[in-house]
Write a protein that holds these residues in place. Structure first.
Motif, PDB file in Angstrom:
ATOM      1  N   LEU A 174     -83.072 -11.694 -32.872  1.00 27.37           N
ATOM      2  CA  LEU A 174     -83.241 -10.234 -32.791  1.00 27.37           C
ATOM      3  C   LEU A 174     -83.222  -9.750 -31.341  1.00 27.37           C
ATOM      4  O   LEU A 174     -82.506  -8.807 -30.995  1.00 27.37           O
TER       5      LEU A 174
ATOM      6  N   LEU B 143     -77.077  -4.933 -27.237  1.00 26.05           N
ATOM      7  CA  LEU B 143     -76.740  -3.557 -27.616  1.00 26.05           C
ATOM      8  C   LEU B 143     -77.386  -2.541 -26.671  1.00 26.05           C
ATOM      9  O   LEU B 143     -76.771  -1.545 -26.313  1.00 26.05           O
ATOM     10  N   ALA B 144     -78.626  -2.812 -26.267  1.00 27.46           N
ATOM     11  CA  ALA B 144     -79.344  -1.847 -25.430  1.00 27.46           C
ATOM     12  C   ALA B 144     -78.832  -1.857 -23.991  1.00 27.46           C
ATOM     13  O   ALA B 144     -78.660  -0.802 -23.381  1.00 27.46           O
ATOM     14  N   ALA B 145     -78.596  -3.059 -23.449  1.00 33.08           N
ATOM     15  CA  ALA B 145     -78.203  -3.148 -22.031  1.00 33.08           C
ATOM     16  C   ALA B 145     -76.756  -3.619 -21.916  1.00 33.08           C
ATOM     17  O   ALA B 145     -75.831  -2.807 -21.935  1.00 33.08           O
TER      18      ALA B 145
ATOM     19  N   PHE C 230     -86.867   0.966 -21.296  1.00 35.53           N
ATOM     20  CA  PHE C 230     -87.997   0.593 -22.161  1.00 35.53           C
ATOM     21  C   PHE C 230     -87.558  -0.411 -23.226  1.00 35.53           C
ATOM     22  O   PHE C 230     -88.195  -1.449 -23.424  1.00 35.53           O
ATOM     23  N   ALA C 231     -86.449  -0.075 -23.901  1.00 36.59           N
ATOM     24  CA  ALA C 231     -85.965  -0.953 -24.971  1.00 36.59           C
ATOM     25  C   ALA C 231     -85.595  -2.327 -24.415  1.00 36.59           C
ATOM     26  O   ALA C 231     -85.941  -3.362 -24.999  1.00 36.59           O
TER      27      ALA C 231
ATOM     28  N   MET D 190     -80.340  -7.377 -29.756  1.00 32.33           N
ATOM     29  CA  MET D 190     -80.737  -6.019 -29.388  1.00 32.33           C
ATOM     30  C   MET D 190     -80.608  -5.776 -27.884  1.00 32.33           C
ATOM     31  O   MET D 190     -80.276  -4.673 -27.471  1.00 32.33           O
TER      32      MET D 190
ATOM     33  N   GLN E 208    -103.674 -13.605 -39.726  1.00 32.80           N
ATOM     34  CA  GLN E 208    -103.664 -12.175 -39.445  1.00 32.80           C
ATOM     35  C   GLN E 208    -102.579 -11.867 -38.416  1.00 32.80           C
ATOM     36  O   GLN E 208    -102.041 -12.779 -37.780  1.00 32.80           O
ATOM     37  N   LEU E 209    -102.347 -10.587 -38.234  1.00 30.37           N
ATOM     38  CA  LEU E 209    -101.307 -10.184 -37.282  1.00 30.37           C
ATOM     39  C   LEU E 209    -101.602 -10.738 -35.876  1.00 30.37           C
ATOM     40  O   LEU E 209    -100.705 -11.157 -35.159  1.00 30.37           O
TER      41      LEU E 209
ATOM     42  N   LEU F 276     -88.623  -4.356 -23.535  1.00 32.42           N
ATOM     43  CA  LEU F 276     -89.283  -4.758 -24.786  1.00 32.42           C
ATOM     44  C   LEU F 276     -88.580  -5.974 -25.406  1.00 32.42           C
ATOM     45  O   LEU F 276     -89.227  -6.932 -25.831  1.00 32.42           O
ATOM     46  N   PHE F 277     -87.248  -5.944 -25.408  1.00 31.25           N
ATOM     47  CA  PHE F 277     -86.516  -7.057 -26.033  1.00 31.25           C
ATOM     48  C   PHE F 277     -86.588  -8.330 -25.176  1.00 31.25           C
ATOM     49  O   PHE F 277     -86.583  -9.433 -25.719  1.00 31.25           O
TER      50      PHE F 277
ATOM     51  N   VAL G 259     -85.079   5.327 -21.651  1.00 33.34           N
ATOM     52  CA  VAL G 259     -85.108   4.761 -23.014  1.00 33.34           C
ATOM     53  C   VAL G 259     -84.459   3.381 -23.025  1.00 33.34           C
ATOM     54  O   VAL G 259     -84.983   2.435 -23.627  1.00 33.34           O
ATOM     55  N   VAL G 260     -83.323   3.266 -22.322  1.00 34.51           N
ATOM     56  CA  VAL G 260     -82.640   1.964 -22.238  1.00 34.51           C
ATOM     57  C   VAL G 260     -83.536   0.966 -21.517  1.00 34.51           C
ATOM     58  O   VAL G 260     -83.647  -0.201 -21.932  1.00 34.51           O
TER      59      VAL G 260
ATOM     60  N   HIS H 276     -81.426   4.482 -17.580  1.00 33.85           N
ATOM     61  CA  HIS H 276     -82.046   5.526 -18.400  1.00 33.85           C
ATOM     62  C   HIS H 276     -83.388   5.011 -18.933  1.00 33.85           C
ATOM     63  O   HIS H 276     -83.467   3.857 -19.374  1.00 33.85           O
TER      64      HIS H 276
ATOM     65  N   LEU I  33     -82.245   4.942 -28.903  1.00 32.89           N
ATOM     66  CA  LEU I  33     -81.200   4.236 -28.146  1.00 32.89           C
ATOM     67  C   LEU I  33     -79.817   4.788 -28.506  1.00 32.89           C
ATOM     68  O   LEU I  33     -78.983   5.029 -27.635  1.00 32.89           O
TER      69      LEU I  33
ATOM     70  N   LYS J 144     -77.227   6.518 -25.984  1.00 36.01           N
ATOM     71  CA  LYS J 144     -75.903   5.906 -25.770  1.00 36.01           C
ATOM     72  C   LYS J 144     -74.796   6.917 -26.082  1.00 36.01           C
ATOM     73  O   LYS J 144     -73.809   7.006 -25.351  1.00 36.01           O
TER      74      LYS J 144
END
Lengths: 58, 312
Positions: B108, B115-117, B52-53, B112, B15-16, B56-57, B49-50, B47, A34, A38
């Motif tokens: 979180l 920050l990401a978007a 995807f992130a 995030m 467990q997880l 995800l968030f 990566v942006v 973008h 990220l 950026k």
């Protein structure tokens, strides 16, 4: 008395800890990616003082 | 044999997968899909990566609100058959752990996403988490039979968040996608309440089936479905619609309306005879209904750059 039973707990905990470790590792990589995106896509002329810098460089 | 087993007699260690179950993975799937469609249907490219992130968030935020819901509703979940095996009522996860995970992941995900978007998307995610965990879970669910109607808004926000991730602003198209999920939620859950007969009675949750009776619930399903059909087909003529969406919407809404009409026409004796086959079929169809509507919006958006999607 053997320690087999305790060992079994540790094995199960290892799976959980490994999972959390992988997630944290993935999170670090994601933040790095990220940050890279950026920074490389930023328009520096939009930043405070950016316009002055552009004029100087011209 | 002197092997003293501490694993057999000791307390169960989560467990997880148990922690993951707290996040309501099935709800998360719907959130991810509708938020993704909202983002891709927007006119501004994001973008990868942006994108995807951000998605995800949003998913983590949805999961966090699910964990908070499970923490608060553990007493109800323990009584209802459908939810008795969830991590807290089954004893696999302690309530305090669920609360900590819910709060931590909420913070979180919101930070995030900011920050990401952008901050508006983050603010909207925070609002959604609070709407679901506090407004719906802690208040509405236990006091009004309209819980599903108003609480349905929480599940309807993800495409709006997706749209804001891309554009940084609200728009009528985003609210149309919101309205689609908002109007779909009541008939979907009321059909479930009809065939999960005693669950809500036992848990003393004021579902419409409990407070107004099952006949009234059938009437409500039909009325909401008629309103949903008008909205869903009308959306076909907007900028997120197009020929593909309209064709899918006409077929799906005809089937959905037919299902709602069949539910309305029957009474309890009919339903008990075939073990609520019509209601169960309508519930299954409702899952496909939403998935395919958003799939059609996605198809229109994906084909638009190639000159096929939309009306232009």
């Amino acid at each position: 008395m053997t320690i087999r039973a305790e060992h079994e707990i540790h094995t199960r905990r290892r799976g959980r800890n490994l999972g959390i470790g992988l997630m944290l590792g993935g999170f670090v990589i994601l933040v790095m990616a990220l940050t890279y995106v950026k920074i490389t896509n930023i328009d520096f002329s939009d930043l405070p003082g950016g316009a002055v810098q552009t004029e100087e460089s011209m | 044999m002197t092997d003293t087993s501490t694993t057999q007699s000791g307390p169960y260690e989560a467990q997880l997968g148990d922690y993951f179950a707290l996040l309501k993975p099935r709800v998360m799937q719907l959130v991810v899909f509708t938020a993704l469609v909202g983002m891709l249907a927007a006119p501004t490219p994001v973008h990868p990566v942006v994108a995807f992130a951000s998605i995800l968030f949003v998913a983590i935020g949805a999961g966090a609100s699910g964990a908070l819901n499970m923490w608060w509703d553990a007493d109800i979940d323990a009584v209802m058959r459908r939810t008795a095996n969830r991590p807290i009522p089954s004893g696999r996860v302690q309530p305090g752990e669920a609360l900590a995970i819910g709060v931590a992941l909420s913070g979180l995900s919101v930070m995030m996403l900011g920050l990401a978007a952008n901050l508006l998307a983050a603010g909207m995610l925070l609002f959604t988490i609070l709407f679901y965990a506090v407004f719906y879970s802690m208040w509405l669910k236990r006091v009004t039979p309209q819980n599903i109607v108003i609480g349905g808004a929480a599940g309807a926000f993800p495409p709006v968040i997706g749209w804001i991730i891309a554009t940084g602003s609200f728009s009528i198209e985003a609210w149309l996608m919101f309205a689609l999920i908002f109007m779909w939620t009541p008939p979907h859950f009321w059909a479930l309440a009809l065939f999960m007969r005693n669950d809500y009675d036992d848990a003393k949750v004021p579902m419409l089936t409990v407070t107004h009776g099952r006949r009234s619930t059938r009437n409500h399903i039909l009325v909401y479905t008629i309103l949903l059909v008008l909205l869903a087909i009308g959306t076909g003529f907007t900028s997120i619609g197009g020929p593909i969406y309209l064709a899918a919407a006409v077929v799906l809404n005809a089937l959905f309306l037919l299902g709602a009409f069949r539910i309305w026409k029957r009474d309890e004796t009919d339903s008990e005879t075939d073990n609520f086959a019509v209601e169960r079929k309508f519930f299954r169809l409702s899952l496909w209904y939403l998935f395919l509507h958003f799939g059609a919006i996605l198809a229109e958006a994906t084909l638009r750059p190639y000159g096929f999607g939309g009306w232009s």
